[in-house]
Scaffold this motif. Structure first.
Motif, mmCIF file in Angstrom:
data_model
loop_
_atom_site.group_PDB
_atom_site.id
_atom_site.type_symbol
_atom_site.label_atom_id
_atom_site.label_comp_id
_atom_site.label_asym_id
_atom_site.label_seq_id
_atom_site.Cartn_x
_atom_site.Cartn_y
_atom_site.Cartn_z
ATOM 1 N N ARG A 61 -7.344 8.792 35.527
ATOM 2 C CA ARG A 61 -7.038 10.202 35.241
ATOM 3 C C ARG A 61 -7.885 10.721 34.090
ATOM 4 O O ARG A 61 -8.358 11.851 34.117
ATOM 5 C CB ARG A 61 -5.562 10.354 34.902
ATOM 6 N N THR A 62 -8.069 9.905 33.075
ATOM 7 C CA THR A 62 -8.877 10.309 31.925
ATOM 8 C C THR A 62 -10.321 10.538 32.343
ATOM 9 O O THR A 62 -10.937 11.542 31.971
ATOM 10 C CB THR A 62 -8.801 9.242 30.823
ATOM 11 N N VAL A 63 -10.860 9.626 33.118
ATOM 12 C CA VAL A 63 -12.247 9.761 33.582
ATOM 13 C C VAL A 63 -12.391 10.992 34.467
ATOM 14 O O VAL A 63 -13.345 11.763 34.334
ATOM 15 C CB VAL A 63 -12.701 8.479 34.329
ATOM 16 N N ALA A 64 -11.437 11.219 35.368
ATOM 17 C CA ALA A 64 -11.495 12.386 36.248
ATOM 18 C C ALA A 64 -11.412 13.681 35.441
ATOM 19 O O ALA A 64 -12.134 14.646 35.716
ATOM 20 C CB ALA A 64 -10.375 12.323 37.276
ATOM 21 N N SER A 65 -10.561 13.698 34.438
ATOM 22 C CA SER A 65 -10.421 14.881 33.598
ATOM 23 C C SER A 65 -11.709 15.160 32.823
ATOM 24 O O SER A 65 -12.161 16.308 32.748
ATOM 25 C CB SER A 65 -9.258 14.698 32.630
ATOM 26 N N LEU A 66 -12.287 14.136 32.260
ATOM 27 C CA LEU A 66 -13.555 14.304 31.531
ATOM 28 C C LEU A 66 -14.669 14.749 32.465
ATOM 29 O O LEU A 66 -15.485 15.608 32.115
ATOM 30 C CB LEU A 66 -13.932 13.007 30.819
ATOM 31 N N ALA A 67 -14.721 14.180 33.668
ATOM 32 C CA ALA A 67 -15.759 14.556 34.636
ATOM 33 C C ALA A 67 -15.611 16.019 35.038
ATOM 34 O O ALA A 67 -16.608 16.740 35.159
ATOM 35 C CB ALA A 67 -15.685 13.657 35.861
ATOM 36 N N ALA A 77 1.524 0.535 27.870
ATOM 37 C CA ALA A 77 0.354 -0.125 28.431
ATOM 38 C C ALA A 77 -0.585 0.908 29.038
ATOM 39 O O ALA A 77 -0.163 1.872 29.659
ATOM 40 C CB ALA A 77 0.780 -1.115 29.498
ATOM 41 N N ILE A 78 -1.856 0.714 28.792
ATOM 42 C CA ILE A 78 -2.860 1.580 29.400
ATOM 43 C C ILE A 78 -3.243 0.937 30.724
ATOM 44 O O ILE A 78 -3.847 -0.130 30.758
ATOM 45 C CB ILE A 78 -4.092 1.739 28.498
#
Length: 89
Positions: free
Chosen positions: A17-23, A9-10
């Motif tokens: 975490r994905t958004v923070a990593s991309l930012a 499950a996402i």
């Protein structure tokens, strides 16, 4: 009968975490583009700035200690009895 494994499950934390990593990647790329490769902050540069700041504080502390010593000596000299003072001239 086929047994299929459950899909992971996402969750909210995975998305965060994905958004923070991309930012972080975007900020890093933006800093590199705006500031330039030569002016990027590095651990070595940060350490050197800290060393310089420590030296500046040590110099200021030494200067303050020297001034306090001078003031203490001047005050002690002005409070000596008259017989201990040397005549000038």
């Amino acid at each position: 009968m086929s047994i299929s494994e459950p899909q992971p499950a996402i969750g909210l934390t995975t998305i965060s975490r994905t958004v923070a990593s991309l930012a972080a990647g975007v900020v890093h790329s933006l800093e590199r583009a705006v500031v330039g490769e030569a002016r990027m902050r590095t651990a070595r540069g940060n350490a050197w700035e800290a060393v310089c700041a420590d030296r500046a504080r040590a110099d200021q502390r030494a200067e303050l200690n020297r001034l306090v010593a001078e003031l203490t000596a001047a005050r002690a000299a002005s409070h000596r009895p008259q017989r201990d003072r040397q005549p000038v001239g």
